[in-house]
Design a protein around this motif. Sequence first.
Motif, short mmCIF file in Angstrom:
data_model
loop_
_atom_site.label_atom_id
_atom_site.label_comp_id
_atom_site.label_asym_id
_atom_site.label_seq_id
_atom_site.Cartn_x
_atom_site.Cartn_y
_atom_site.Cartn_z
N LEU A 154 -66.56 11.08 -9.11
CA LEU A 154 -67.17 12.20 -8.88
C LEU A 154 -67.64 11.96 -7.17
O LEU A 154 -68.21 12.75 -6.48
N SER A 155 -67.26 10.78 -6.73
CA SER A 155 -67.56 10.39 -5.36
C SER A 155 -68.95 10.56 -4.87
O SER A 155 -69.38 11.08 -3.95
N PRO A 163 -74.99 13.34 -9.90
CA PRO A 163 -74.22 14.57 -9.56
C PRO A 163 -75.19 15.93 -9.50
O PRO A 163 -74.93 16.79 -8.60
N ILE A 164 -76.35 15.84 -9.88
CA ILE A 164 -77.39 16.95 -9.86
C ILE A 164 -78.60 16.37 -9.41
O ILE A 164 -79.17 15.42 -9.82
N ILE A 179 -80.70 27.58 -9.05
CA ILE A 179 -80.06 27.15 -8.06
C ILE A 179 -80.10 25.51 -8.22
O ILE A 179 -81.05 24.89 -8.85
N THR A 180 -78.80 25.12 -8.06
CA THR A 180 -78.42 23.55 -8.40
C THR A 180 -78.09 22.95 -6.99
O THR A 180 -77.35 23.74 -6.29
N VAL A 181 -78.50 21.64 -6.93
CA VAL A 181 -78.38 21.02 -5.68
C VAL A 181 -77.29 19.68 -5.90
O VAL A 181 -77.82 18.98 -6.91
N GLU A 182 -76.17 19.50 -5.25
CA GLU A 182 -75.58 18.43 -5.58
C GLU A 182 -75.45 17.57 -3.87
O GLU A 182 -76.32 18.03 -3.31
N GLN A 183 -74.73 16.80 -3.96
CA GLN A 183 -74.56 16.08 -2.81
C GLN A 183 -74.50 16.73 -1.70
O GLN A 183 -75.31 16.63 -0.76
N ASN A 184 -73.47 17.51 -1.45
CA ASN A 184 -73.41 18.59 -0.31
C ASN A 184 -72.98 20.16 -0.44
O ASN A 184 -72.38 21.03 0.01
N GLY A 574 -78.73 16.84 -15.95
CA GLY A 574 -78.61 15.59 -16.56
C GLY A 574 -77.69 14.70 -15.71
O GLY A 574 -76.91 15.12 -14.67
N ARG A 575 -77.73 13.37 -16.27
CA ARG A 575 -77.05 12.39 -15.50
C ARG A 575 -75.34 12.55 -15.52
O ARG A 575 -74.73 12.10 -14.75
N ASP A 576 -75.22 13.55 -16.49
CA ASP A 576 -73.61 13.95 -16.90
C ASP A 576 -73.07 14.99 -15.94
O ASP A 576 -71.91 15.47 -16.10
N GLY A 577 -73.98 15.37 -15.15
CA GLY A 577 -73.60 16.47 -14.27
C GLY A 577 -73.54 17.92 -15.15
O GLY A 577 -73.13 18.87 -14.62
N ARG A 578 -74.39 18.04 -16.32
CA ARG A 578 -74.53 19.22 -17.00
C ARG A 578 -76.09 19.73 -16.61
O ARG A 578 -76.99 19.06 -16.52
N VAL A 579 -76.21 21.25 -16.81
CA VAL A 579 -77.47 21.56 -16.68
C VAL A 579 -77.57 22.28 -18.05
O VAL A 579 -76.76 23.08 -18.62
N GLN A 580 -78.85 22.20 -18.63
CA GLN A 580 -79.26 22.66 -20.03
C GLN A 580 -80.45 23.66 -19.68
O GLN A 580 -81.49 23.42 -19.02
N ILE A 581 -80.36 24.78 -20.24
CA ILE A 581 -81.57 26.01 -20.16
C ILE A 581 -82.05 26.25 -21.68
O ILE A 581 -81.43 26.61 -22.61
N LEU A 582 -83.33 25.97 -21.61
CA LEU A 582 -84.02 26.26 -22.87
C LEU A 582 -85.08 27.54 -22.87
O LEU A 582 -85.71 27.45 -21.64
#
Length: 585
Positions: A154-155, A163-164, A179-184, A574-582
Amino acid sequence: MTGLTSDVCHFGLAHRTPSPAPMGAIIQKSTLPIILSCHPSPGLESLPDDLLLLVISLIGVEDILALRMTSKRFISVTRQRWVWSDALKHHVIDRRLPVPAFIPDLNSLSAKELEVRAIHASRFHRNWCSPHPRSRRNVDFPTREPIAEDLSSLSLSKDHPHPISQVLFPPGYNGQLLITVEQNRVACWEIAFEGSEAFLVAERNLAGRVIDGLVINDDPDNEAMLIVMSSRLVGMPPLFEIEAEVWALDKFHGSFTTLRSVLLSRNTQRRLSPTARLCGDLALLGDPVVLWNWKRGGAFFTMSSGNIHHSPTVNHIVSICPVGASAYFEQYQPDSVLAVRLVRNHLLVVRQSHIQLLPIPRFDQCGHAYKGASTFGAFLHVQDPATEAVVIVHEMTEEERGAWQFNPVTILMRVTTAIGHWIRKYDLLPRPVATAGQAAENELREEQGSDIERRPRPTDSPCTLPARPTQTIPVPPSCSNLVVGRNGKGLWMETQNLTCGRTTFPVRCFVGFDATSQLVPAQDSQPSRWQNDLTVRRNGLYKSRVGPGEVHERKYRILTSSLEDTVGRIAIGGRDGRVQILDYA
């Protein structure tokens, strides 16, 4: 006797002439059940509509729905607009619960729209306050497609090793935008209440830059949705350029547009400060806090006070501070900003060792502060330095805002001492507005040197600062990531042990809390006053099993979270680059 026999025969319950018997025995054994069956006692269905609506106004939302399923008449009655208008007022608004998709003029809503809002608000609050809260629905999606199985591909950079880095709910969208924020990269997702998918609405990549922080606008009606602070390498020795940009969401073109950008500084430090806030047209940046009216394009105004400690991170914004301010602040010990909030015409700054209340100066049409603007205010030194803090500003009605100088405020600070870890609560309670007669009375008492306690004046601090915390809650050392919604509900993460059968294993748990405020009416000689309360929901809102290695290294799979407490949604990055909505409603 003949009439009684004919009546019995008429209902088919006797086919022969009964033998003579005492009249009392006949009524007791056979006639009384028949008479009762012929003349049943009146029930709810026999009541006229006006009385039935009065009865319905005394029961809860779930009882109204249960009553609807009993008969056809109750179906039509419980669909009347008056029923749900009354239910929304008594079971939601009067209890100071947030109204989903709130509209100031509720008279413009139909009966179905009022019903949906009342049911949603009631079910979310009941689930949140239950002994075992459970999410009603989960939505899980990756922020990139396809997501790499090997995280090394994932560089990821040193500044953004995951990732997130952030997940945020923008206000005003009923919790359906995230809204999700990653490296750039900044992406906006739409997650409807029905369905199990997330749809990409807009995204933007900042080539050659690293996003240091993103803040959502507190004002949902403002054209600016968020402010992005980013940095990039511009020279050697390592020299970084830090910039702030104000963005608006363009859903039609699926992108973010820049409304205003400004270069903050050039220095050898990568990041400016994680603390920022966007309140309508006013942006709060850096440490010490700097005010910037982005819409008017005015200059920066530094909120400072000479008798308070300041953090050395002021070097990060030396280009926007007055001349000599950097050297002036460096002589004080570090005391980083943990949270900032704009409350009416005052700026509330929560630092590691004190709470600071500063009046906001007046600005001209060009966005410049008037000369001689004073930033003197009140401050309170806390017992022990804090590592995290959140601020809850409780809403008031228009009538209450006119009678009180300030909003009730609850401050939660996480501190670590030699004897344990704690969440400490500080209450900032407003003072009543002084009338013209009270102000004249105060001046007269001061001239006479009276020792009688004078009434509050406009020049006084608009609220009281407590000398000590009003509540202290013990927490485990793993407590972290304090998150609070706009309406007083919040959560933090901690590690707990969960026993299932004969197996005990660690879990990462969300612990919820409620911060509320109510006006206590005047009694006897005591005037009316505000009272802030904090209730902790010890049973976890969400639990995720973790491995022993995660606990030892403190590198948990859950990296970041956000809460939308109007509709009852929690977002987990999450650390695996996924988002969970509850969903909890």
